[in-house]
Design a protein around this motif. Sequence first.
Motif, short mmCIF file in Angstrom:
data_model
loop_
_atom_site.label_atom_id
_atom_site.label_comp_id
_atom_site.label_asym_id
_atom_site.label_seq_id
_atom_site.Cartn_x
_atom_site.Cartn_y
_atom_site.Cartn_z
N PRO A 84 -7.33 4.81 -13.29
CA PRO A 84 -6.75 5.93 -12.53
C PRO A 84 -6.53 5.62 -11.06
CG PRO A 84 -8.59 6.68 -13.88
CD PRO A 84 -8.55 5.19 -14.00
N LYS A 85 -7.42 4.84 -10.43
CA LYS A 85 -7.26 4.52 -9.01
C LYS A 85 -6.04 3.63 -8.78
CE LYS A 85 -12.11 5.12 -7.94
NZ LYS A 85 -13.36 4.52 -7.56
N ILE A 86 -5.80 2.72 -9.70
CA ILE A 86 -4.62 1.86 -9.59
C ILE A 86 -3.35 2.69 -9.79
CG2 ILE A 86 -3.37 -0.06 -10.66
CD1 ILE A 86 -6.13 -1.34 -11.20
N LYS A 87 -3.39 3.59 -10.75
CA LYS A 87 -2.24 4.46 -11.02
C LYS A 87 -1.93 5.34 -9.80
CE LYS A 87 -0.48 7.74 -14.40
NZ LYS A 87 -0.78 8.50 -15.61
N ILE A 88 -2.97 5.94 -9.21
CA ILE A 88 -2.78 6.76 -8.01
C ILE A 88 -2.21 5.91 -6.87
CG2 ILE A 88 -4.06 8.01 -6.20
CD1 ILE A 88 -6.03 8.82 -8.50
N THR A 89 -2.72 4.70 -6.73
CA THR A 89 -2.24 3.80 -5.68
C THR A 89 -0.77 3.47 -5.87
OG1 THR A 89 -4.45 2.90 -5.37
CG2 THR A 89 -2.61 1.57 -4.56
N ILE A 90 -0.37 3.14 -7.07
CA ILE A 90 1.03 2.82 -7.36
C ILE A 90 1.92 4.03 -7.09
CG2 ILE A 90 2.65 2.25 -9.21
CD1 ILE A 90 0.37 0.44 -10.36
N GLN A 91 1.49 5.21 -7.52
CA GLN A 91 2.27 6.42 -7.29
C GLN A 91 2.39 6.72 -5.80
OE1 GLN A 91 -0.18 8.90 -9.81
NE2 GLN A 91 1.39 8.97 -11.40
N PHE A 92 1.31 6.49 -5.07
CA PHE A 92 1.33 6.74 -3.63
C PHE A 92 2.26 5.75 -2.92
CE2 PHE A 92 -0.15 7.09 0.72
CZ PHE A 92 -0.42 8.44 0.84
N ILE A 93 2.17 4.48 -3.28
CA ILE A 93 3.06 3.48 -2.68
C ILE A 93 4.51 3.82 -2.98
CG2 ILE A 93 3.81 1.06 -2.80
CD1 ILE A 93 0.81 0.34 -3.26
N PHE A 94 4.80 4.16 -4.22
CA PHE A 94 6.17 4.51 -4.61
C PHE A 94 6.67 5.71 -3.80
CE2 PHE A 94 9.10 7.01 -7.24
CZ PHE A 94 10.11 6.08 -7.44
N SER A 95 5.85 6.76 -3.68
CA SER A 95 6.27 7.95 -2.94
C SER A 95 6.43 7.64 -1.45
CB SER A 95 5.29 9.10 -3.16
OG SER A 95 4.02 8.81 -2.62
N HIS A 96 5.59 6.75 -0.93
CA HIS A 96 5.68 6.35 0.48
C HIS A 96 7.00 5.62 0.75
CE1 HIS A 96 3.97 5.38 4.39
NE2 HIS A 96 4.22 4.10 4.20
N LEU A 97 7.34 4.67 -0.12
CA LEU A 97 8.59 3.92 0.05
C LEU A 97 9.81 4.82 -0.13
CD1 LEU A 97 7.68 0.61 -1.84
CD2 LEU A 97 7.77 0.99 0.64
N CYS A 98 9.76 5.71 -1.12
CA CYS A 98 10.87 6.64 -1.33
C CYS A 98 11.07 7.55 -0.12
CB CYS A 98 10.64 7.49 -2.58
SG CYS A 98 10.86 6.61 -4.12
N ALA A 99 9.98 8.06 0.43
CA ALA A 99 10.08 8.93 1.60
C ALA A 99 10.70 8.19 2.78
CB ALA A 99 8.71 9.48 1.97
N TYR A 100 10.30 6.94 2.95
CA TYR A 100 10.87 6.14 4.03
C TYR A 100 12.38 6.00 3.84
CZ TYR A 100 11.66 2.51 7.47
OH TYR A 100 12.14 1.82 8.54
N LEU A 101 12.79 5.64 2.63
CA LEU A 101 14.22 5.45 2.36
C LEU A 101 15.01 6.75 2.44
CD1 LEU A 101 13.97 2.92 -0.60
CD2 LEU A 101 14.71 2.43 1.74
#
Length: 159
Positions: A3-20
Motif C-alpha cells: 500500500p505504501k508503494i501504491k500511495i507513493t506512485i499515485q502521489f508522484i503521478f498526481s504531482h507530475l500531472c498537476a505540474y503539467l
Amino acid sequence: MNPKIKITIQFIFSHLCAYLLVSIPYFQLVMKEYYEGDTAVFRWFLVTASDGAAWSRAMSWLFPALIFQAVLMVSFLILIWDWFRLQTFGKQMFVLVWMRTVLGGLAAISPAVGSLEGMVFMIPEISISIHLYVAFEIFLQSVVQAGIFLGLVNRWKTN
C-alpha cells in the motif's frame, strides 16, 4: 502491491500531472514576461531559456527533481496515513492543499519567490504582485494535485 508503494506512485503521478496541467499554461498566460525578454526579472537569479546550455541541463533535471519532491511530500503523508484515510474528503483536500501551499510555499524557509521570507528579502523588482502570482500558482497546483490524488486513492467513488 504494498500500500505504501501504491500511495507513493499515485502521489508522484498526481504531482507530475498537476505540474503539467497548471504550470505550463500558467507560465504562458501569467508568468512568461517575468522569465523572458529584456524586462524579465527572473533572469537575474534563475536559469531561463535564454541560456540554452543551462536551460537544457535544467530541463534534464526537472522531472527527476519533481519526482524527488513528490517522494519527500508523500513520505510525510504516509506517516499520517492511518489518520488521513479516515478523514472526510474535505479534510483530506485541506490537508493536501495546506501541506503544499503553506508548508511548501508561503512558509518555506528560504527567500524564494512566493514565500514570506522571499517577500522580505528579495530585490524590489520582485514585487508583491509577482510573489502573489507564484503563490497562486502553487495553490492551483495543490488543488489539482489533491483532486487527482484523492480521485486515484478513492477510485473516484462518492461516499
